[in-house]
Design an enzyme around this catalytic site. Structure first.
Site, PDB file in Angstrom:
ATOM      1  N   CYS A   1      25.591  95.875 116.823  1.00  0.00           N
ATOM      2  CA  CYS A   1      26.472  96.049 117.986  1.00  0.00           C
ATOM      3  C   CYS A   1      27.144  94.734 118.379  1.00  0.00           C
ATOM      4  O   CYS A   1      28.369  94.687 118.549  1.00  0.00           O
ATOM      5  CB  CYS A   1      25.707  96.653 119.154  1.00  0.00           C
ATOM      6  N   TYR A   2      26.369  93.675 118.529  1.00  0.00           N
ATOM      7  CA  TYR A   2      26.968  92.379 118.841  1.00  0.00           C
ATOM      8  C   TYR A   2      27.955  91.918 117.748  1.00  0.00           C
ATOM      9  O   TYR A   2      29.056  91.465 118.061  1.00  0.00           O
ATOM     10  CB  TYR A   2      25.890  91.311 119.005  1.00  0.00           C
TER      11      TYR A   2
END
Length: 334
Positions: free
Chosen positions: A154-155
């Site tokens: 996600c990051y």
């Protein structure tokens, strides 16, 4: 119709995947599974995730051997921990399935990476070579041919979508490493209860400083060093990243805007801001990554935001599946 198995369906990202697959006109759910040891085994998914009540009232079947569930299956989504995906992928590929793995087990094509940053010896170097990194806007052609797609973290998704166009266009002075300050809601820690992600215990706090697993994933795929500092905050879901960079002398606001526009023209799940920067509320519950920026002299600040469970996980997995099978990228997502 693609027969689709979802493994790890009880988690937050797994439930989002179930919702997407259920409303996809070209996919059919064959089974939803969890570990045979899971406390959720045998329960109805919609009892755990009431938003699915009357929509997907299917049981979470206990899975001891994935081969018991692969007959006739075309697509497998793995919303599982990296060590679980590592062991399941070979059987799925041997059965002829196309696999979309949401874990970190196949994201970097280097076995040494896993010993250093994940603490285990990767047993499938041959599959690492075949795995395609599922950053959908940038690896479209490879995803179209892939049997194994490793969906990015996600990051890293927000960071790479922000920085890759600028790096590829040669606009940044990389002698000053880009500094990525990223903040995530507590759903990023998963659904399993723990004191560290209890809502009443969470306060805004950095974690994993210099040793978060997503740091080397970002740097490896961008091909440059970065400073990455993740933060946990007391909101349920979403990620916002503020990224500070130094521009090469003479680079203008107009050049940056043109590079972003060229990179994401026709890419429906990246939304660019001509003025101002995005807020977290703009993307929660939606499959987009929103990007805006500001320039002062030779300094550039890029702000990117996404729903960590969607563009940071389930929506990107489905986007990759749509690319792989020739459907519109936004099919079932919008």
């Amino acid at each position: 119709m693609l027969n689709t198995l979802i493994v790890g369906a009880s988690g937050y990202a797994g439930a989002e995947l179930v919702s997407y697959v259920n409303r996809h006109p070209h996919m059919n759910i064959t089974a939803l599974t969890v570990s045979a040891q899971s406390n959720d085994a045998g329960k109805c998914l919609s009892d755990l995730h009431p938003q699915l009540k009357g929509i997907v009232d299917l049981p979470l079947q206990p899975m001891a051997d994935i081969k018991d569930f692969l007959t006739g299956v075309d697509v497998v989504f793995l919303a599982t921990a990296h060590e679980v995906s590592h062991d399941l992928v070979p059987d799925c590929l041997a059965a002829g399935c196309v696999v979309f793995d949401l874990s970190g087990a196949f994201r970097v094509n280097d076995p040494a990476f896993y010993e250093t940053f994940y603490g285990f010896t990767h047993q499938h170097a041959d599959l690492l070579e075949k795995a395609v990194y599922g950053l959908a806007e940038w690896n479209h052609d490879k995803i179209k041919e892939a049997q194994l797609v490793a969906v990015p973290g996600c990051y890293p998704t927000a960071a790479q979508l922000s920085l890759k166009p600028l790096i590829d266009a040669g606009l940044l002075d990389l002698n000053q490493w880009p500094v990525i300050n990223a903040t995530s809601g507590v759903s990023g820690a998963g659904r399993k209860a723990a004191l560290s992600n209890s809502f009443c215990e969470v306060s805004l706090q950095p974690y994993g400083i210099f040793n978060h697993r997503h740091h080397p994933e970002i740097a490896t795929h961008l091909g440059t060093d970065v400073i990455f500092t993740p933060h946990l905050a007391s909101f349920p879901r979403g990620i916002l990243e503020t990224i500070t960079c130094r521009l090469k002398p003479g680079v203008t606001h107009a050049q940056i805007a043109a590079v972003f526009k060229q990179a994401y023209d026709g890419k429906p799940l990246v939304r660019l801001y001509e003025k101002g920067v995005p807020a977290l509320k703009n993307v929660v519950g939606l499959p987009f990554c929103d990007i805006g920026f500001a320039v002062q002299g030779e300094h550039l600040i890029v702000v990117a935001t996404e729903d960590n469970l969607l563009k940071g996980a389930a929506a990107q997995a489905m986007q990759c599946a749509n690319i792989r099978f020739g459907y519109a990228e936004t099919q079932s997502l919008i």
